[in-house]
Design a protein around this motif. Structure first.
Motif, mmCIF file in Angstrom:
data_model
loop_
_atom_site.group_PDB
_atom_site.id
_atom_site.type_symbol
_atom_site.label_atom_id
_atom_site.label_comp_id
_atom_site.label_asym_id
_atom_site.label_seq_id
_atom_site.Cartn_x
_atom_site.Cartn_y
_atom_site.Cartn_z
ATOM 1 N N GLY A 15 0.821 -1.211 0.000
ATOM 2 C CA GLY A 15 0.000 0.000 0.000
ATOM 3 C C GLY A 15 0.856 1.263 0.000
ATOM 4 N N ARG A 16 0.187 2.411 -0.136
ATOM 5 C CA ARG A 16 0.904 3.706 -0.124
ATOM 6 C C ARG A 16 1.739 3.847 1.150
ATOM 7 N NH1 ARG A 16 -3.721 5.288 -3.061
ATOM 8 N NH2 ARG A 16 -4.934 4.822 -1.201
ATOM 9 N N MET A 17 1.088 3.595 2.319
ATOM 10 C CA MET A 17 1.831 3.727 3.571
ATOM 11 C C MET A 17 2.776 2.549 3.787
ATOM 12 S SD MET A 17 1.654 6.492 5.176
ATOM 13 C CE MET A 17 2.594 5.837 6.531
ATOM 14 N N VAL A 37 3.665 -8.474 4.724
ATOM 15 C CA VAL A 37 2.428 -9.238 4.529
ATOM 16 C C VAL A 37 1.444 -8.419 3.704
ATOM 17 C CG1 VAL A 37 0.434 -10.229 5.761
ATOM 18 C CG2 VAL A 37 2.743 -10.526 6.703
ATOM 19 N N GLU A 38 0.754 -9.103 2.788
ATOM 20 C CA GLU A 38 -0.347 -8.482 2.034
ATOM 21 C C GLU A 38 -1.586 -9.360 2.171
ATOM 22 O OE1 GLU A 38 -1.947 -6.259 0.292
ATOM 23 O OE2 GLU A 38 -0.516 -4.649 0.607
ATOM 24 N N ARG A 39 -2.720 -8.864 1.676
ATOM 25 C CA ARG A 39 -3.966 -9.638 1.800
ATOM 26 C C ARG A 39 -3.924 -10.850 0.872
ATOM 27 N NH1 ARG A 39 -6.289 -8.419 -2.769
ATOM 28 N NH2 ARG A 39 -5.611 -6.437 -3.661
ATOM 29 N N GLU A 87 -8.219 -7.956 12.979
ATOM 30 C CA GLU A 87 -7.671 -9.319 12.903
ATOM 31 C C GLU A 87 -6.209 -9.324 13.387
ATOM 32 O OE1 GLU A 87 -7.511 -10.927 8.903
ATOM 33 O OE2 GLU A 87 -6.069 -12.451 9.584
ATOM 34 N N PHE A 88 -5.432 -8.355 12.929
ATOM 35 C CA PHE A 88 -4.003 -8.319 13.300
ATOM 36 C C PHE A 88 -3.833 -8.064 14.801
ATOM 37 C CE2 PHE A 88 -3.262 -6.822 8.717
ATOM 38 C CZ PHE A 88 -3.059 -8.129 8.279
ATOM 39 N N ALA A 89 -4.745 -7.285 15.405
ATOM 40 C CA ALA A 89 -4.637 -7.024 16.848
ATOM 41 C C ALA A 89 -4.792 -8.332 17.617
ATOM 42 C CB ALA A 89 -5.695 -6.009 17.289
ATOM 43 N N GLY A 102 -2.045 2.426 12.426
ATOM 44 C CA GLY A 102 -2.290 3.741 11.825
ATOM 45 C C GLY A 102 -3.587 3.776 11.046
ATOM 46 N N THR A 103 -4.196 2.601 10.845
ATOM 47 C CA THR A 103 -5.446 2.496 10.076
ATOM 48 C C THR A 103 -6.514 3.420 10.653
ATOM 49 O OG1 THR A 103 -4.909 0.182 9.701
ATOM 50 C CG2 THR A 103 -7.204 0.840 9.311
ATOM 51 N N THR A 104 -7.253 4.088 9.777
ATOM 52 C CA THR A 104 -8.333 4.966 10.245
ATOM 53 C C THR A 104 -9.687 4.401 9.789
ATOM 54 O OG1 THR A 104 -8.193 6.354 8.273
ATOM 55 C CG2 THR A 104 -6.857 7.006 10.176
ATOM 56 N N GLY A 127 -4.771 8.097 14.805
ATOM 57 C CA GLY A 127 -5.230 8.523 13.478
ATOM 58 C C GLY A 127 -4.179 9.345 12.764
ATOM 59 N N ASN A 128 -3.144 9.749 13.469
ATOM 60 C CA ASN A 128 -2.034 10.467 12.821
ATOM 61 C C ASN A 128 -0.771 10.254 13.637
ATOM 62 O OD1 ASN A 128 -0.182 12.622 11.941
ATOM 63 N ND2 ASN A 128 -1.936 13.213 10.667
ATOM 64 N N MET A 129 0.260 9.755 12.972
ATOM 65 C CA MET A 129 1.495 9.375 13.665
ATOM 66 C C MET A 129 2.540 10.488 13.621
ATOM 67 S SD MET A 129 1.435 6.048 14.571
ATOM 68 C CE MET A 129 0.098 4.885 14.526
ATOM 69 N N HIS A 163 -8.117 8.965 -3.458
ATOM 70 C CA HIS A 163 -8.272 7.529 -3.191
ATOM 71 C C HIS A 163 -8.729 7.248 -1.767
ATOM 72 C CE1 HIS A 163 -6.300 6.816 -6.993
ATOM 73 N NE2 HIS A 163 -5.298 7.600 -6.618
ATOM 74 N N LYS A 164 -8.714 8.255 -0.905
ATOM 75 C CA LYS A 164 -9.039 8.013 0.519
ATOM 76 C C LYS A 164 -10.491 7.544 0.645
ATOM 77 C CE LYS A 164 -8.658 9.957 5.137
ATOM 78 N NZ LYS A 164 -8.045 8.727 5.635
ATOM 79 N N VAL A 165 -10.709 6.492 1.500
ATOM 80 C CA VAL A 165 -12.043 5.865 1.536
ATOM 81 C C VAL A 165 -12.884 6.254 2.753
ATOM 82 C CG1 VAL A 165 -11.424 3.875 0.106
ATOM 83 C CG2 VAL A 165 -11.082 3.733 2.586
HETATM 84 P P1 NAD Z 1 -3.665 1.734 0.613
HETATM 85 O O1 NAD Z 1 -5.001 1.278 0.106
HETATM 86 O O2 NAD Z 1 -2.664 2.294 -0.354
HETATM 87 O O3 NAD Z 1 -2.941 0.509 1.394
HETATM 88 C C1 NAD Z 1 -3.599 -0.422 2.217
HETATM 89 C C2 NAD Z 1 -2.951 -1.775 1.966
HETATM 90 O O4 NAD Z 1 -3.438 -2.714 2.940
HETATM 91 C C3 NAD Z 1 -3.302 -2.364 0.574
HETATM 92 O O5 NAD Z 1 -2.103 -2.721 -0.098
HETATM 93 C C4 NAD Z 1 -4.151 -3.576 0.912
HETATM 94 O O6 NAD Z 1 -4.009 -4.640 -0.016
HETATM 95 C C5 NAD Z 1 -3.597 -3.948 2.294
HETATM 96 N N1 NAD Z 1 -4.499 -4.827 3.039
HETATM 97 C C6 NAD Z 1 -5.833 -4.737 3.192
HETATM 98 N N2 NAD Z 1 -6.307 -5.792 3.897
HETATM 99 C C7 NAD Z 1 -5.221 -6.548 4.219
HETATM 100 C C8 NAD Z 1 -5.061 -7.770 4.944
HETATM 101 N N3 NAD Z 1 -6.097 -8.421 5.483
HETATM 102 N N4 NAD Z 1 -3.812 -8.275 5.066
HETATM 103 C C9 NAD Z 1 -2.734 -7.627 4.545
HETATM 104 N N5 NAD Z 1 -2.840 -6.465 3.840
HETATM 105 C C10 NAD Z 1 -4.067 -5.939 3.691
HETATM 106 O O7 NAD Z 1 -3.985 2.790 1.763
HETATM 107 P P2 NAD Z 1 -2.991 3.842 2.469
HETATM 108 O O8 NAD Z 1 -3.116 5.177 1.829
HETATM 109 O O9 NAD Z 1 -1.630 3.225 2.632
HETATM 110 O O10 NAD Z 1 -3.695 3.964 3.898
HETATM 111 C C11 NAD Z 1 -3.921 2.831 4.725
HETATM 112 C C12 NAD Z 1 -4.604 3.276 6.018
HETATM 113 O O11 NAD Z 1 -3.701 4.086 6.779
HETATM 114 C C13 NAD Z 1 -5.862 4.122 5.811
HETATM 115 O O12 NAD Z 1 -6.800 3.793 6.817
HETATM 116 C C14 NAD Z 1 -5.354 5.550 6.000
HETATM 117 O O13 NAD Z 1 -6.345 6.451 6.391
HETATM 118 C C15 NAD Z 1 -4.345 5.316 7.100
HETATM 119 N N6 NAD Z 1 -3.311 6.361 7.264
HETATM 120 C C16 NAD Z 1 -2.988 6.668 8.553
HETATM 121 C C17 NAD Z 1 -1.981 7.573 8.817
HETATM 122 C C18 NAD Z 1 -1.599 7.837 10.253
HETATM 123 O O14 NAD Z 1 -0.634 8.595 10.505
HETATM 124 N N7 NAD Z 1 -2.284 7.219 11.224
HETATM 125 C C19 NAD Z 1 -1.293 8.191 7.759
HETATM 126 C C20 NAD Z 1 -1.635 7.842 6.435
HETATM 127 C C21 NAD Z 1 -2.659 6.912 6.200
#
Ligand code: NAD
Length: 272
Positions: A15-17, A37-39, A87-89, A102-104, A127-129, A163-165
């Motif tokens: 993913g992006r992050m 790890v990926e999905r 699930e990961f928790a 960091g997931t929101t 929600g923000n690191m 792309h934000k959901v």
């Molecule tokens: P993204 O869609 O680019 O990446 C998410 C990744 O997670 C994808 O590659 C997806 O395939 C993977 N994924 C989903 N389910 C999975 C599973 N069961 N097992 C393994 N991998 C799995 O999204 P993003 O822009 O990287 O953002 C991800 C989350 O982080 C969002 O909720 C976003 O709001 C949040 N975010 C938080 C901060 C922070 O500082 N807390 C900063 C940026 C983004």
């Protein structure tokens, strides 16, 4: 254990992050990418995590077996989706390791499950690191306390990439919670998340949210305190995702030495 590099698993590695976190671990002393790890079903399974992140091959293949990775590791860095983070928790609790979330967009039910997992895992969730936004939260709480609801209205404005959901952003909610704390009110019952049509006049003491989406914006947030004849605006601009990734790795290194529990970035940064 101390003195050695912390073995970290990045979930959502493609993913992006996830990619940003992998580059950050590579650049930060004290941390080591142990697994990625990926999905299940992702096209990235089996690919080299460093290659996906733009580092070139690093010998860590992306897998879809989180528990296998967690039992051998010391921490998990998680920017995925609410269902995945819950699930990961649970798996991090089983493995008794650090889980940085960091997931929101988590529901209150998701948050309850994460809290339950924190009986055994050391969880840092925010929600923000970034340092800047967490400081902004502290300043927002102070401003909301000083500028009372009779004369000052609080509105939170955010913009993110197309792309934000989830909306409002986790950061907007973090800032809303900080303002609510400063005012001594409950955010859930006092917030206005959407306005449309004939809404009537603004109800004093509420906290309003406005959401913009477009282009590639990484994160813009403003807390506007609007009074009669004057306005105070506190704002933060993110121009690089590495601010979140550095915060997440810092949180993992910090949590390594803590007891099981649920912590925030304010604890990590000494701002609580
Ligand atoms: P993204 O869609 O680019 O990446 C998410 C990744 O997670 C994808 O590659 C997806 O395939 C993977 N994924 C989903 N389910 C999975 C599973 N069961 N097992 C393994 N991998 C799995 O999204 P993003 O822009 O990287 O953002 C991800 C989350 O982080 C969002 O909720 C976003 O709001 C949040 N975010 C938080 C901060 C922070 O500082 N807390 C900063 C940026 C983004």
């Amino acid at each position: 254990m101390s003195g050695t590099e912390m073995k970290l698993v990045v979930v959502g590695a493609a993913g992006r992050m996830g990619q940003t976190v992998i580059r950050t671990i590579n650049a930060m002393p004290g941390a080591q990418l142990f697994a990625a790890v990926e999905r299940p079903g992702s096209a990235f399974i089996g690919r080299d995590a460093g290659e996906i992140a733009g580092l070139g091959p690093i010998g860590v293949a992306i897998s879809d077996k989180p528990l296998e990775a967690f039992v051998e590791a010391e921490g998990v860095l998680d920017f995925t989706s609410p269902a995945a983070s819950v699930e990961f928790a649970g798996l991090a609790a089983q493995a008794r390791i650090v889980h940085v979330i960091g997931t929101t967009g988590c529901s209150s039910g998701d948050d309850e499950k994460i809290k339950a997992a924190a009986r055994h895992a050391r969880i840092v969730k925010s929600g923000n690191m970034s340092l800047g936004v967490n400081l902004l939260g502290v300043l927002t709480e102070q401003a909301a306390r000083a500028l009372g609801p009779a004369d000052w209205d609080i509105e939170i404005l955010e913009m993110h990439h197309k792309h934000k959901v989830d909306a409002p952003s986790g950061t907007a909610l973090l800032l809303g919670e900080a303002a609510a704390k400063g005012r001594g009110i409950d955010l859930a019952s006092q917030s206005v998340r959407v306005r449309d049509g004939h809404t009537g006049a603004r109800v004093a003491g509420t906290i309003g949210f406005a959401t913009l989406r477009g282009g590639s914006v990484i994160g813009e947030h403003s807390v506007i305190l609007a009074g009669e004849g004057e306005q105070v605006t506190l704002s933060h601009s993110a121009t690089d995702r590495s601010i979140f990734a550095r915060g997440a790795v810092t949180a993992a290194l910090w949590a390594r030495g803590q007891k099981p529990g649920l912590y925030s970035m304010l604890d990590v940064l000494g701002l609580s």
